[in-house]
Enzyme design. Structure first.
Site, PDB file in Angstrom:
ATOM      1  N   CYS A   2     103.524  28.447  -4.769  1.00  0.00           N
ATOM      2  CA  CYS A   2     104.170  27.185  -5.120  1.00  0.00           C
ATOM      3  C   CYS A   2     103.221  26.342  -5.977  1.00  0.00           C
ATOM      4  O   CYS A   2     102.018  26.303  -5.741  1.00  0.00           O
ATOM      5  CB  CYS A   2     104.584  26.337  -3.921  1.00  0.00           C
ATOM      6  N   ARG A  27     102.459  30.238 -10.245  1.00  0.00           N
ATOM      7  CA  ARG A  27     102.204  30.124  -8.812  1.00  0.00           C
ATOM      8  C   ARG A  27     103.432  30.451  -7.957  1.00  0.00           C
ATOM      9  O   ARG A  27     103.330  30.574  -6.731  1.00  0.00           O
ATOM     10  CB  ARG A  27     101.730  28.711  -8.469  1.00  0.00           C
ATOM     11  N   TRP A  75     107.549  29.546  -4.386  1.00  0.00           N
ATOM     12  CA  TRP A  75     107.477  30.932  -3.930  1.00  0.00           C
ATOM     13  C   TRP A  75     107.843  30.858  -2.459  1.00  0.00           C
ATOM     14  O   TRP A  75     107.080  30.355  -1.639  1.00  0.00           O
ATOM     15  CB  TRP A  75     106.078  31.490  -4.122  1.00  0.00           C
ATOM     16  N   ASN A 101     103.327  22.677  -0.868  1.00  0.00           N
ATOM     17  CA  ASN A 101     102.866  24.048  -1.080  1.00  0.00           C
ATOM     18  C   ASN A 101     102.146  24.467   0.194  1.00  0.00           C
ATOM     19  O   ASN A 101     101.166  23.827   0.570  1.00  0.00           O
ATOM     20  CB  ASN A 101     101.911  24.054  -2.290  1.00  0.00           C
ATOM     21  N   GLY A 102     102.637  25.496   0.868  1.00  0.00           N
ATOM     22  CA  GLY A 102     101.974  25.940   2.101  1.00  0.00           C
ATOM     23  C   GLY A 102     102.986  26.267   3.194  1.00  0.00           C
ATOM     24  O   GLY A 102     104.163  26.491   2.902  1.00  0.00           O
ATOM     25  N   GLU A 488      93.287  50.664  -9.171  1.00  0.00           N
ATOM     26  CA  GLU A 488      93.628  49.482  -9.953  1.00  0.00           C
ATOM     27  C   GLU A 488      94.699  49.813 -11.007  1.00  0.00           C
ATOM     28  O   GLU A 488      95.634  49.032 -11.217  1.00  0.00           O
ATOM     29  CB  GLU A 488      92.347  48.916 -10.604  1.00  0.00           C
ATOM     30  N   LYS A 492      98.361  47.999 -11.164  1.00  0.00           N
ATOM     31  CA  LYS A 492      98.855  47.319 -12.374  1.00  0.00           C
ATOM     32  C   LYS A 492     100.251  47.811 -12.718  1.00  0.00           C
ATOM     33  O   LYS A 492     101.136  47.020 -13.022  1.00  0.00           O
ATOM     34  CB  LYS A 492      97.948  47.560 -13.586  1.00  0.00           C
ATOM     35  N   GLU A 495     102.957  46.635 -10.021  1.00  0.00           N
ATOM     36  CA  GLU A 495     103.324  45.229  -9.895  1.00  0.00           C
ATOM     37  C   GLU A 495     104.076  44.689 -11.098  1.00  0.00           C
ATOM     38  O   GLU A 495     104.876  43.771 -10.947  1.00  0.00           O
ATOM     39  CB  GLU A 495     102.131  44.341  -9.535  1.00  0.00           C
ATOM     40  N   HIS A 511      94.628  67.608  -0.496  1.00  0.00           N
ATOM     41  CA  HIS A 511      94.901  67.378   0.927  1.00  0.00           C
ATOM     42  C   HIS A 511      96.272  66.744   1.149  1.00  0.00           C
ATOM     43  O   HIS A 511      96.523  66.177   2.205  1.00  0.00           O
ATOM     44  CB  HIS A 511      93.807  66.507   1.541  1.00  0.00           C
ATOM     45  N   LYS A 610     100.689  34.112  -8.298  1.00  0.00           N
ATOM     46  CA  LYS A 610      99.320  34.313  -8.760  1.00  0.00           C
ATOM     47  C   LYS A 610      98.300  34.106  -7.649  1.00  0.00           C
ATOM     48  O   LYS A 610      97.391  34.910  -7.481  1.00  0.00           O
ATOM     49  CB  LYS A 610      99.034  33.359  -9.926  1.00  0.00           C
TER      50      LYS A 610
HETATM   51  O1  M6R Z   1      92.811  35.238  -6.503  1.00  0.00           O
HETATM   52  P1  M6R Z   1      92.399  36.511  -5.821  1.00  0.00           P
HETATM   53  O2  M6R Z   1      91.500  37.338  -6.644  1.00  0.00           O
HETATM   54  O3  M6R Z   1      91.830  36.267  -4.449  1.00  0.00           O
HETATM   55  O4  M6R Z   1      93.748  37.299  -5.627  1.00  0.00           O
HETATM   56  C1  M6R Z   1      93.783  38.530  -4.946  1.00  0.00           C
HETATM   57  C2  M6R Z   1      95.086  39.263  -5.173  1.00  0.00           C
HETATM   58  O5  M6R Z   1      96.164  38.477  -4.731  1.00  0.00           O
HETATM   59  C3  M6R Z   1      95.294  39.612  -6.648  1.00  0.00           C
HETATM   60  O6  M6R Z   1      94.238  40.359  -7.149  1.00  0.00           O
HETATM   61  C4  M6R Z   1      96.609  40.398  -6.820  1.00  0.00           C
HETATM   62  O7  M6R Z   1      96.504  41.647  -6.220  1.00  0.00           O
HETATM   63  C5  M6R Z   1      96.972  40.530  -8.301  1.00  0.00           C
HETATM   64  N1  M6R Z   1      98.375  40.354  -8.471  1.00  0.00           N
HETATM   65  C6  M6R Z   1      96.627  41.849  -8.858  1.00  0.00           C
HETATM   66  O8  M6R Z   1      96.973  41.972 -10.189  1.00  0.00           O
END
Ligand code: M6R
Length: 615
Positions: A2, A27, A75, A101-102, A488, A492, A495, A511, A610
């Site tokens: 949020c 956010r 969110w 927010n929270g 990673e 990517k 997501e 395995h 984010k």
């Molecule tokens: O702000 P942070 O680095 O603590 O965030 C951690 C994860 O939420 C963040 O890396 C998330 O996995 C991203 N969407 C990855 O692209």
């Protein structure tokens, strides 16, 4: 999670709030709303959907000339995303309007109590409960808004950044923070409120970042009054001069923030090591580390806590720290660590990695580690963020604002900082030879140029994306330093394209995952020059023998893998220790292009936000 934004001053609040919401949309983006007040009537509009949907609704439905306003981009936590659950929320009398927010964890019991007292609720949100609790306190205790907010917040459990106003107080906004970020921009006869400084950066460079358990009364013509929520003590707020500029938070000609951020990597990696890495003088030094280097050298072990992409950077750090410093390292998902009664001692050093510096699970893991007496070091991007303040010391990555939800430059700059830390500690501890140390410094200095080179394959990667955009599954394989890169790469792709992808250590394939391989399964293999090169080549042969389609990331000039793979993506040669900084680049581009070709919303993928400031 949020984004909240508010304004009170001499200008029309509407354009400021609407622009602010667009900048904070990273956010959360399942619904949005705005409330404007011109001193006579409150105008409120909210809707499920994006800020652009809200904009259309506002322009059709409400007057926009108020000079006080609050806005929200959501969110969802409590209650599905719909018009009613969107913020702002009114109190029952219609006098108070709030954005939040929270999460208020004990909202259900408070709601019940308020219902017993005759309160009615329109939404399923915890936020509507909070605003009515504040109203009830105002009534019962006969106190001003600020005091009522303070009393009410002492009754709630959870996390919040809130902003609210009272119809009877057209010159005042009250804000409070616990666990979610909140900045107050200070202009001339005007004030701004936001989850980060981006909504007000063109109006003022002066901001107060509230600390946890602080609230502020923002009144026109007065100084901002900050106090503790518990205990009532007044706080002398620190007014910070912001370094952010407008250009940094705009797309700069790129179609998406993610693409801009991928292409920024050569320059931001330089920013990360600028003034810290002086290769020709044989120096690497990090301000936050120098005074605490003994803690690392004498540590029983290093525990790295992080989430998502930051966790992957931590995994790369495990390899480099153990290799260079010979200190045992454990890498923990912060969300697991915080709840599994881990064994932590004063001889442990914890490194917390977070781009946003606000991730709730990472923050909780830090608090737990501190309770057990561990020394906690932060690696954060956002200056002044909660994690950067909660840790004993740390290093900023200096990547600049990362707006795309999918982390790209955050990863490479985190790995750069962690590499510099490992080199500095290894040098001090005597676990690296002078020759190796100098070689690493020189090679690290070359990384921006190598990333620049890797980015030149963009067109070729786009062609590969075209071939595979309709695949249903992907497998990513890597060994050693490039196993985290495989994870990673898969994250990517998942997501932003919503294609199922798995990352695996290449040797683990036999395995289990090998059963998945057939001509429909693209397998991305990181097969750059390394100690494991021959072994990775054998893994590629195993995939070929089962008709798997191979897309390989190889070192420029490679001939062996070139003959075996169906498609190749070349990167410049680096020492294996530094290779994740370049091998990750083609994987970022591949995900990006596939997602664009599938028509996905690359910067705002579904269900994600984010910064994850809730559990
Ligand atoms: O702000 P942070 O680095 O603590 O965030 C951690 C994860 O939420 C963040 O890396 C998330 O996995 C991203 N969407 C990855 O692209």
């Amino acid at each position: 999670m949020c984004g909240i934004v508010g304004y009170i001053g001499k200008r029309e609040a509407y354009p400021i709030i609407m622009n602010g919401l667009k900048r904070l949309e990273y956010r959360g983006y399942d619904s949005a709303g705005i409330a404007l007040y011109d001193g006579t009537g409150i105008q409120l509009a909210k809707t499920k959907g994006k800020v652009s949907d809200l904009e259309a609704r506002v322009e059709a439905e409400i007057k926009t000339d108020g000079k006080l306003g609050i806005g929200h981009t959501r969110w969802a936590t409590h209650g599905v995303p719909n018009d009613i659950n969107s913020h702002p929320h009114y109190s029952n009398s219609g006098n108070l309007v709030i954005i939040h927010n929270g999460i208020i964890e004990n909202y259900a019991s408070i709601k019940k109590e308020l219902e017993n007292r005759g309160y009615k609720f329109k939404s399923d949100t915890d936020t509507e409960v909070l605003v009515n609790l504040i109203e009830e306190v105002q009534k019962v205790e006969n106190v001003k808004l600020g005091k009522a907010v303070q009393i009410a917040l002492n009754q709630v459990v959870g996390a919040y950044a809130i902003a609210l106003f009272d119809r009877n107080k057209p010159d005042e906004i009250v804000v409070a923070k616990l666990g979610s970020p909140l900045a107050i921009g200070i202009g001339e006869d005007e004030f701004f409120v936001a989850s980060d400084a981006s909504p007000f950066i063109e109006f003022t460079n002066n901001a107060i970042y509230l600390e946890d358990e602080e609230m502020a009364i923002i009144r026109l013509g007065r100084e901002v009054k900050v106090r503790k929520i518990k205990g009532d003590m007044l706080v002398d707020p620190y007014i910070q001069e912001l370094q952010l500029n407008l250009e940094q938070i705009e797309k700069g000609g790129y179609d998406h923030f993610m693409l801009k951020e991928i292409f920024e990597q050569p320059s931001v990696i330089k920013d990360t090591y600028r003034g810290r890495l002086l290769a020709d003088q044989g120096i690497v030094k990090l301000g936050g580390l120098e005074d605490h280097i003994g803690k690392f050298i004498n540590a029983n072990r290093i525990i790295i806590v992080a989430c998502g992409t930051s966790w992957h950077a931590g995994l790369v750090a495990e390899y480099i720290f153990e290799d260079l410093t010979r200190i045992p390292v454990e890498v923990e998902y912060a969300s697991e660590f915080r709840y599994r009664n881990p064994i932590i001692s004063e001889k442990d050093v914890v490194i917390a990695i977070s781009q946003s510096g606000e991730t709730a699970d990472t923050l909780a893991a830090i608090k737990l580690a501190k309770q057990h007496g561990a020394f906690v070091y932060g690696v954060c991007n956002v200056v002044g963020s909660t994690i950067s303040r909660e840790t004993h010391s740390g290093t900023y990555t200096h990547a600049g604002p990362e707006i795309g939800v999918a982390s790209t430059k955050a990863f490479t700059t985190q790995v750069t900082v962690l590499t510099m830390m490992a080199l500095r500690i290894a040098k001090e501890k005597g676990t690296i030879s002078q020759r190796d140390f100098m070689l690493h410094l020189r090679e690290l200095e070359q990384i921006p140029a190598h990333v620049e080179e890797a980015l030149k394959s963009d067109d070729k990667i786009m062609e590969i994306a075209e071939v595979f955009k309709n695949a249903k599954n992907f497998l990513y394989l890597g060994r050693g330093y490039n196993f985290p890169v495989a994870l990673e790469g898969a994250l990517k792709l998942k997501e932003i394209s919503y294609i199922h992808a798995e990352g695996y250590p290449a040797a683990e394939m036999k395995h289990g995952p090998i059963a998945l391989i057939d001509e429909q399964m693209p397998v991305v293999v990181i097969a750059v020059n390394s100690n494991h090169y021959e072994k990775v080549v054998s893994n590629i042969e195993e995939i070929r023998a089962r008709q798997g389609v191979i897309i390989a990331v190889v070192t420029e000039g490679d001939t062996t893998v070139k003959q075996l793979a169906d498609y190749i993506m070349e990167v410049p040669k680096t020492p294996e220790t530094l290779s994740p900084l370049v091998t990750t680049i083609p994987l970022q581009l591949l995900s990006y292009h596939i997602a664009v070709m599938l028509g996905r919303n690359v910067d705002q993928p579904r269900n994600l936000a984010k910064s994850v400031t809730v559990e």
